[in-house]
Design an enzyme around this catalytic site. Structure first.
Site, short mmCIF file in Angstrom:
data_model
loop_
_atom_site.label_atom_id
_atom_site.label_comp_id
_atom_site.label_asym_id
_atom_site.label_seq_id
_atom_site.Cartn_x
_atom_site.Cartn_y
_atom_site.Cartn_z
N ASP A 1 -12.69 -4.92 44.97
CA ASP A 1 -13.47 -6.13 44.68
C ASP A 1 -12.51 -7.28 44.39
O ASP A 1 -11.55 -7.12 43.63
CB ASP A 1 -14.39 -5.86 43.48
CG ASP A 1 -15.42 -6.94 43.29
OD1 ASP A 1 -16.59 -6.71 43.71
OD2 ASP A 1 -15.07 -8.03 42.78
N ILE A 2 -12.76 -8.42 45.05
CA ILE A 2 -11.90 -9.60 44.84
C ILE A 2 -12.25 -10.18 43.46
O ILE A 2 -13.44 -10.35 43.14
CB ILE A 2 -12.11 -10.65 45.95
CG1 ILE A 2 -11.77 -10.03 47.34
CG2 ILE A 2 -11.27 -11.88 45.70
CD1 ILE A 2 -12.11 -10.91 48.52
N GLU B 1 -18.55 -9.19 48.09
CA GLU B 1 -17.10 -9.22 48.18
C GLU B 1 -16.54 -7.88 47.77
O GLU B 1 -15.40 -7.73 47.35
CB GLU B 1 -16.52 -10.40 47.35
CG GLU B 1 -16.21 -10.16 45.91
CD GLU B 1 -17.40 -9.92 44.99
OE1 GLU B 1 -18.49 -9.62 45.51
OE2 GLU B 1 -17.22 -9.99 43.79
N1 LIG Z 1 -18.19 -16.90 50.92
C1 LIG Z 1 -18.89 -15.83 50.60
N2 LIG Z 1 -19.19 -15.52 49.39
C2 LIG Z 1 -19.87 -14.42 49.07
C3 LIG Z 1 -20.32 -13.59 50.09
N3 LIG Z 1 -21.00 -12.54 49.53
C4 LIG Z 1 -20.96 -12.75 48.18
N4 LIG Z 1 -20.30 -13.90 47.92
C5 LIG Z 1 -20.05 -14.46 46.63
O1 LIG Z 1 -19.17 -13.66 45.89
C6 LIG Z 1 -19.37 -13.99 44.51
C7 LIG Z 1 -19.38 -12.84 43.67
O2 LIG Z 1 -19.34 -13.26 42.34
P1 LIG Z 1 -19.44 -12.33 41.18
O3 LIG Z 1 -20.32 -11.20 41.46
O4 LIG Z 1 -19.86 -13.11 39.96
O5 LIG Z 1 -18.01 -11.81 40.90
P2 LIG Z 1 -16.64 -12.53 40.85
O6 LIG Z 1 -16.82 -13.99 40.80
O7 LIG Z 1 -15.79 -12.04 42.00
O8 LIG Z 1 -16.07 -12.05 39.53
P3 LIG Z 1 -15.55 -10.61 39.30
O9 LIG Z 1 -15.95 -9.73 40.35
O10 LIG Z 1 -16.15 -10.26 37.99
O11 LIG Z 1 -14.10 -10.74 39.18
C8 LIG Z 1 -20.66 -14.79 44.46
O12 LIG Z 1 -20.41 -16.12 44.16
C9 LIG Z 1 -21.24 -14.67 45.86
O13 LIG Z 1 -21.96 -15.83 46.24
C10 LIG Z 1 -20.02 -13.92 51.42
O14 LIG Z 1 -20.34 -13.26 52.34
N5 LIG Z 1 -19.28 -15.04 51.64
#
Ligand SMILES: Nc1nc2c(ncn2[C@@H]2O[C@H](COP(=O)(O)OP(=O)(O)OP(=O)(O)O)[C@@H](O)[C@H]2O)c(=O)[nH]1
Length: 653
Positions: free
Chosen positions: A518-519, A561
């Site tokens: 996970d990013i 992500e």
């Molecule tokens: N650009 C883009 N963003 C995505 C996609 N799928 C999910 N996201 C975003 O990924 C983010 C995930 O955020 P969070 O679940 O809060 O997690 P995080 O910000 O990575 O924080 P941690 O995982 O806790 O480190 C959200 O803002 C989603 O909108 C995608 O396909 N493309």
């Protein structure tokens, strides 16, 4: 006729075959029937001719008997014409006794004699002797010199030493009779006539007694044909001729009863081959009996013999019976021939149709290959050459399977071993063309039959399904691929992890691991640089994961992500090493121009658990990695043991 032929050929093959069978059957039976009828006729004709021969022999015997009788009569007549007797007869009444003695001698020799007369030159009876009474009647001296015999004018023409034979008229006499007349001479001076009247029936019966009656019935008929003597009673009673029933009262006339036969007899020319006539169930044959007198004319009688159709059939019965058996055998043979020809015609038509279809097929747009029973290529069509990019020489004479993709070749050879002569097969095959490319085809193989033998080989045709297969692959790939990153999607992950667990159940030693990636703070990337940039970062991250793992490993995007990496045949420590290496690379180099970090949770498979448990373990480890400050790798074992320590990875960045 032409229209009929045209209609016939336009009919469906089955109708044509049925009609042909019926035609052959009817014609065959008709021919057999005619053949048997002809043979029947031949047999009957043969029996008839044999019978005719026999009866004609009888007739000849009969004729000889009559001639002999006549000669005897002649001798007797000469005896009677002894001058002294005759002279005394005419000149001296006292010699009557002497004459009578001689007459009685004659009567003894001729049992059929009815009477013996002496007539003078005018025909008037001067003396008459009857056997019953044995006495002499002397006619009164009649003044009238009119002849009492119709035939007397002819009698007068009888020369010396000749005998006249006159058949009496049955219309006038109850018992038909024959007058045998001889002139009496005194030197060269005619004195009168001696007339011996003989019963014809008696005469004939006498002859029949002598010659026997077996084989035929004999008749004697006058020149006028309507006089019938002898065995006529049988004919009249209709016993031998059921078809002919004469009126009881009417006199029997042969010419009326058997007109055709009589007509034939009348036309009969002397010396003609033995004629035979059939009428009312009787066969007749005739022999002319000619009694000629000089200067008197021809007195012709007929000796007629007949035998019944019934008798002929009895004689022919054994041969006819054999003929009927032959007819049955011929009929059976005809039915068999008709069946065989119809079957042949049907088969021939079908083969023609097949050959026509084969020609059409060879010209078709589908590749076609003809194989012999040893799988060697005999013939190919142009389309096949085109698809394979080869020449006839390249293909013909070669083993079919040698042009298949290696994997398919093994499968095809296995199938060929089990393929029986008359069975067909259908399946997908990958051919290898001249450039070594796979040509995918939906292949059909069916036996090649001909009119001569059941199976001469096989016809193989295939449909080029390269485009279809490519599309199929693409569709399949789309269903398991993540559209954004190009790595495998969640569906594929589910499928794979299930497969790995079922394999683990069978082989518990084949441990595999799962890593969830996970990013960190990805939301900030999106928020700060926009969603598109976020997408680019995701794509770069996925590419890195793919790049840094083995081909055997599977990288799947299982959430926004979040990625899952399946590492088959991998121990936990090895999996940790891999993901740690990735983590370090992400942390060390910008992805899509952005500095990011990522966290991993890693779990090892356990045969006692299932895919949900494994995922949960990895997810818990990831959660702890996040909780612990991110940018680190956490093993699920640490989660379980509670030996979690603050990551040193923070400092690695
Ligand atoms: N650009 C883009 N963003 C995505 C996609 N799928 C999910 N996201 C975003 O990924 C983010 C995930 O955020 P969070 O679940 O809060 O997690 P995080 O910000 O990575 O924080 P941690 O995982 O806790 O480190 C959200 O803002 C989603 O909108 C995608 O396909 N493309």
């Amino acid at each position: 006729m032409y229209t009929f032929v045209k209609i016939f050929f336009s009919l469906p093959i089955r109708i044509k075959v049925i009609l042909t069978f019926l035609l052959l059957f009817v014609l065959g039976l008709a021919a057999a029937f005619l053949h048997v009828k002809q043979a029947e006729k031949r047999i009957v004709d043969q029996v008839v001719s044999e019978q005719v021969l026999l009866t004609r022999q009888l007739l000849q015997v009969f004729e000889r008997q009559i001639t002999t009788r006549l000669q005897n009569l002649e001798q007797t007549t000469f005896l009677l014409s002894d001058l002294s007797i005759v002279q005394s007869l005419f000149n001296n009444d006292q010699t009557e006794g002497l004459v009578l003695d001689s007459f009685e001698n004659v009567l003894l020799k001729n049992p059929a004699t009815i009477s013996l007369k002496l007539a003078d030159l005018t025909g008037e009876t001067r003396l008459e002797v009857t056997p019953e009474k044995s006495q002499v009647y002397q006619t009164s001296n009649q003044e009238s010199r009119v002849s009492q015999y119709d035939y007397f004018p002819f009698v007068k023409q009888i020369s010396m030493n000749e005998v006249g034979l006159f058949i009496g008229d049955p219309d006038e006499y109850q018992d038909p009779h024959l007058d045998i007349v001889a002139p009496v001479y005194d030197g060269f001076l005619p004195m009168g006539y001696v007339i011996q009247t003989v019963s014809v029936n008696g005469f004939i019966n006498d002859v029949l007694r002598l010659i026997g009656k077996d084989g035929a019935f004999l008749l004697m008929m006058s020149q006028r044909a309507n006089y019938l003597f002898g065995e006529d009673a049988r004919l009249q009673a209709g016993k031998q001729s059921p078809a002919f029933e004469p009126a009881p009262s009417s006199p029997f006339k042969f010419s009326q009863a058997f007109p055709n036969t009589w007509q034939g007899i009348q036309l009969l020319v002397k010396g003609k081959p033995d004629p035979v006539w059939s009428e009312h169930g009787l066969y007749f044959t005739v022999h002319p009996l000619e009694i000629e007198f000089d200067n008197v004319g021809l007195y012709q009688s007929w000796l007629l013999a007949y035998f019944s159709e019934e008798k002929v059939l009895v004689l022919a019965a054994p041969q006819l019976e054999g003929l009927h058996t032959r007819f049955i055998i011929i009929s059976i043979v005809i039915v068999i021939i008709a069946c065989f020809l119809s079957w042949w015609m049907y088969r021939h038509s079908m083969m023609e149709e097949l050959s026509f279809m084969a020609q059409a097929a060879m010209q078709s747009m589908s590749p076609i290959i003809l194989l012999d029973l040893n799988q060697n290529i005999i013939k190919v069509n142009n389309e096949c050459l085109k698809v394979m990019g080869m020449s006839i020489r390249d293909l013909c004479g070669q083993r079919f399977s040698s042009f298949l993709n290696e994997e398919d070749r093994i499968a095809f050879e296995r199938m060929w071993q089990q393929l029986s002569c008359d069975s067909s097969w259908k399946g997908e095959l990958r051919f290898v063309d001249a450039q070594g490319r796979d040509v995918e085809g939906l292949f059909q193989l069916f036996p090649l039959e001909s009119s001569k033998s059941k199976n001469q080989g096989y016809v193989g045709s295939w449909m080029d399904i390269r485009e279809q297969k490519a599309l199929e692959r693409r569709l399949r790939s789309l269903t398991i691929t993540d559209a954004l990153t190009g790595c495998k999607n969640r569906r594929y992950y589910d499928h794979q992890v299930t497969g790995l667990f079922s394999n683990l159940k069978r082989h518990p030693d084949q441990t595999f691991c799962m890593a969830l990636a996970d990013i960190d703070h990805f939301k900030h990337v999106n928020d700060e640089f926009g969603h598109d940039v976020g997408d680019e970062v995701l794509q770069a991250f996925a590419a890195l994961l793919e790049q840094e793992t083995r081909t055997l490993d599977v990288v799947c995007r299982v959430g926004g992500e979040e990625f899952a990496i399946l590492l088959p045949n991998t121990q936990l420590k090895d999996a940790l090493m891999v993901v740690e290496r990735v983590r370090k690379m992400v942390a060390a180099f910008p992805l899509a121009g952005h500095d990011i970090t990522c966290s991993f949770g890693v779990a090892e498979s356990n045969p006692a658990t299932d895919e949900d448990d494994l995922y949960k373990s990895a997810d818990n480890a990831l959660y702890l990695a996040k909780e612990n400050g991110r940018n680190q790798v956490i093993s699920s074992s640490k989660v379980v043991q509670g030996t979690f320590e603050p990551p040193s990875s923070q400092s690695a960045r």
